[in-house]
Design a protein around this motif. Structure first.
Motif, PDB file in Angstrom:
ATOM      1  N   PRO A 271       0.826  -1.222   0.000  1.00 61.00           N
ATOM      2  CA  PRO A 271       0.000   0.000   0.000  1.00 61.00           C
ATOM      3  C   PRO A 271       0.851   1.259   0.000  1.00 61.00           C
ATOM      4  CG  PRO A 271       0.112  -0.894   2.209  1.00 61.00           C
ATOM      5  CD  PRO A 271       0.823  -1.882   1.323  1.00 61.00           C
ATOM      6  N   GLU A 272       0.218   2.392  -0.298  1.00 56.04           N
ATOM      7  CA  GLU A 272       0.915   3.663  -0.216  1.00 56.04           C
ATOM      8  C   GLU A 272       1.252   3.975   1.238  1.00 56.04           C
ATOM      9  OE1 GLU A 272      -1.799   6.490  -1.869  1.00 56.04           O
ATOM     10  OE2 GLU A 272      -2.929   6.715  -0.013  1.00 56.04           O
ATOM     11  N   THR A 273       2.260   4.775   1.437  1.00 52.60           N
ATOM     12  CA  THR A 273       2.626   5.171   2.803  1.00 52.60           C
ATOM     13  C   THR A 273       1.826   6.414   3.203  1.00 52.60           C
ATOM     14  OG1 THR A 273       4.473   6.506   1.948  1.00 52.60           O
ATOM     15  CG2 THR A 273       4.955   4.234   2.631  1.00 52.60           C
ATOM     16  N   PRO A 274       1.567   6.590   4.488  1.00 48.59           N
ATOM     17  CA  PRO A 274       0.743   7.732   4.925  1.00 48.59           C
ATOM     18  C   PRO A 274       1.449   9.074   4.718  1.00 48.59           C
ATOM     19  CG  PRO A 274       0.907   6.036   6.640  1.00 48.59           C
ATOM     20  CD  PRO A 274       1.926   5.710   5.607  1.00 48.59           C
ATOM     21  N   LEU A 275       0.672  10.086   4.492  1.00 52.24           N
ATOM     22  CA  LEU A 275       1.114  11.478   4.559  1.00 52.24           C
ATOM     23  C   LEU A 275       0.318  12.097   5.700  1.00 52.24           C
ATOM     24  CD1 LEU A 275       2.740  13.861   3.324  1.00 52.24           C
ATOM     25  CD2 LEU A 275       0.706  14.378   1.969  1.00 52.24           C
ATOM     26  N   SER A 276       0.972  12.342   6.807  1.00 52.73           N
ATOM     27  CA  SER A 276       0.243  12.725   8.018  1.00 52.73           C
ATOM     28  C   SER A 276       0.703  14.088   8.533  1.00 52.73           C
ATOM     29  CB  SER A 276       0.423  11.668   9.114  1.00 52.73           C
ATOM     30  OG  SER A 276       1.781  11.388   9.329  1.00 52.73           O
ATOM     31  N   HIS A 277      -0.271  14.855   8.982  1.00 51.03           N
ATOM     32  CA  HIS A 277       0.024  16.158   9.584  1.00 51.03           C
ATOM     33  C   HIS A 277       0.595  15.937  10.973  1.00 51.03           C
ATOM     34  CE1 HIS A 277      -0.887  20.044  11.590  1.00 51.03           C
ATOM     35  NE2 HIS A 277      -0.579  20.525  10.399  1.00 51.03           N
ATOM     36  N   ASN A 278       1.622  16.713  11.330  1.00 54.78           N
ATOM     37  CA  ASN A 278       2.231  16.590  12.649  1.00 54.78           C
ATOM     38  C   ASN A 278       2.008  17.872  13.441  1.00 54.78           C
ATOM     39  OD1 ASN A 278       4.692  16.790  14.647  1.00 54.78           O
ATOM     40  ND2 ASN A 278       4.439  14.628  14.140  1.00 54.78           N
TER      41      ASN A 278
END
Length: 410
Positions: A20-27
């Protein structure tokens, strides 16, 4: 849209059948700290805990041979091993002798019976030569960790995913650089799409091969290399990758000190519960240098890997303390008489703690040399400690930042 963009998007689509694609997460923590809108592209959460799986996948799916060989400090090795097992291909993986044990063990697990691991060379470049010689002798297909068109195309999938995951394109992207495969792939895709955000490229100070190449106008081999950031410590950037990166403005390449990276590793682990290897922390660590430049802007940091061997944690803590000014090492000339040590203890402040005490020369008649490590809760406390040592007549020398003596005695 150019052929490169189409190829990168086709590679990305093909990957979805495998991982699967890797997450793009707000920090939130980093955003508050730096006054910016900080996002993390979490390549440390891929099946092999680094982006290297992408390039290995794209290159190996195009190969027609039954045997592959590669050279890697760990992450490329794990990607190749994972794909060998998935595709049913035999692989011989050359790794530096200095590779962390955790990465070697994981490579064996990912590859199973399909891979053979050979440890050779203290640095990556010696390992690379051994792998290439093996391929010349046996006819195995060599898979470069970065200097390969298909690998670069595969790494571009990070940018493909990023643009589809964000509501609007980022203002600034911060990328780690080792051999240049990730940065060349992402920059190539942005250019091909006609959507090029500002980019900052981050290298470890002891392995700044992109900076050296930009200064020379061609790839050059570094005379010395600090291998601490093993996932990005490459003495010579790739020829193919540099062709894509040669127009990068030198001022957009940041060099960050290895010991400061250790501070970032600890902060991300203790505050956010995110495990990053030194190369994986490069882009986040660089936020300290960007400062006002990123205020109020949308920034994506690529966390390139999380293959951290926790046996290295004491070394990371040690380096972080020294960089933060919370630990110093001294060689102290101690009189050889009763009460001398007690007098020294009176010199210590309320927040000073002896972390190491070792006689370096025990046979001296009147004076002995002592290696002493002091930890303090306050960086400013050392100025007072040194003043009090002078006042008491103790001869001393600070070894904390002495690279030669530090290697010998600390």
């Amino acid at each position: 849209m150019t052929d490169f963009a189409q190829a990168a998007e086709a590679a990305t689509a093909a990957m979805r059948d495998v991982f699967p694609e890797t997450p793009l997460s707000h920090n939130d923590w980093l955003s508050d700290r730096f006054g910016a809108d900080i996002w993390l592209k979490r390549e440390d959460l891929s099946p092999v805990r680094s982006y290297k799986l992408r390039g290995a996948f794209n290159a190996m799916r195009k190969m027609d041979g039954s045997r592959v060989a590669c050279a890697s400090a760990g992450n490329h090795a794990q990607g190749v091993a994972w794909m060998c097992r998935h595709l049913g291909v035999d692989g011989v993986i050359f790794m530096p002798v200095t590779t962390p044990g955790q990465k070697i063990a994981k490579t064996r697990i990912f590859g199973g019976e399909r891979v053979e691991i050979r440890l050779t060379g203290d640095f990556f470049d010696a390992t690379l030569r051994a792998a290439q010689d093996f391929c010349a002798e046996t006819g195995a297909q060599f898979l470069s960790p970065f200097d390969d068109a298909d690998v670069i195309e595969g790494q571009a999938s990070v940018a493909v995913e990023m643009l589809t995951q964000m509501p609007v394109p980022p203002d600034l992207v911060v990328l780690p650089v080792g051999g240049g495969g990730l940065s060349a792939g992402m920059l190539g895709y942005f250019r091909a799409k006609g959507v090029v955000p500002e980019i900052r490229y981050v290298e470890p100070a002891g392995g700044a091969s992109l900076s050296a190449a930009l200064a020379a106008g061609r790839p050059v081999t570094l005379e010395t290399l600090d291998s601490f950031v093993d996932g990005a410590a490459v003495a010579r950037i790739g020829d193919r990758t540099f062709e894509i990166l040669r127009q990068v403005p030198p001022q957009h390449v940041l060099r960050v000190p290895e010991n400061r990276i250790c501070v970032t590793i600890q902060e991300m682990l203790n505050t956010e519960g995110i495990v990053l290897e030194p190369a994986g922390a490069l882009s986040i660590d660089a936020l300290r240098d960007l400062g006002p430049e990123i205020a109020g802007r949308r920034v994506v940091c690529v966390t390139s890997g999380g293959n951290f061997d926790f046996e290295r944690l004491p070394d990371v803590k040690e380096r972080a303390l020294r960089h933060s000014g919370l630990k110093k090492y001294y060689v102290l000339r101690m009189p050889q008489r009763p009460g001398a040590l007690r007098e020294f203890l009176d010199v210590l402040g309320p927040s000073d703690d002896i972390a190491r005490f070792e006689y370096l020369k025990k046979s001296a008649r009147n004076f002995g040399s002592v290696l002493i490590g002091i930890e303090s809760a306050d960086p400013g406390a050392f100025e007072g400690l040194e003043r009090r040592m002078d006042g008491m007549g103790f001869a001393w020398r600070d070894l904390t930042d002495d690279p030669v003596l530090g290697e010998l005695v600390i």
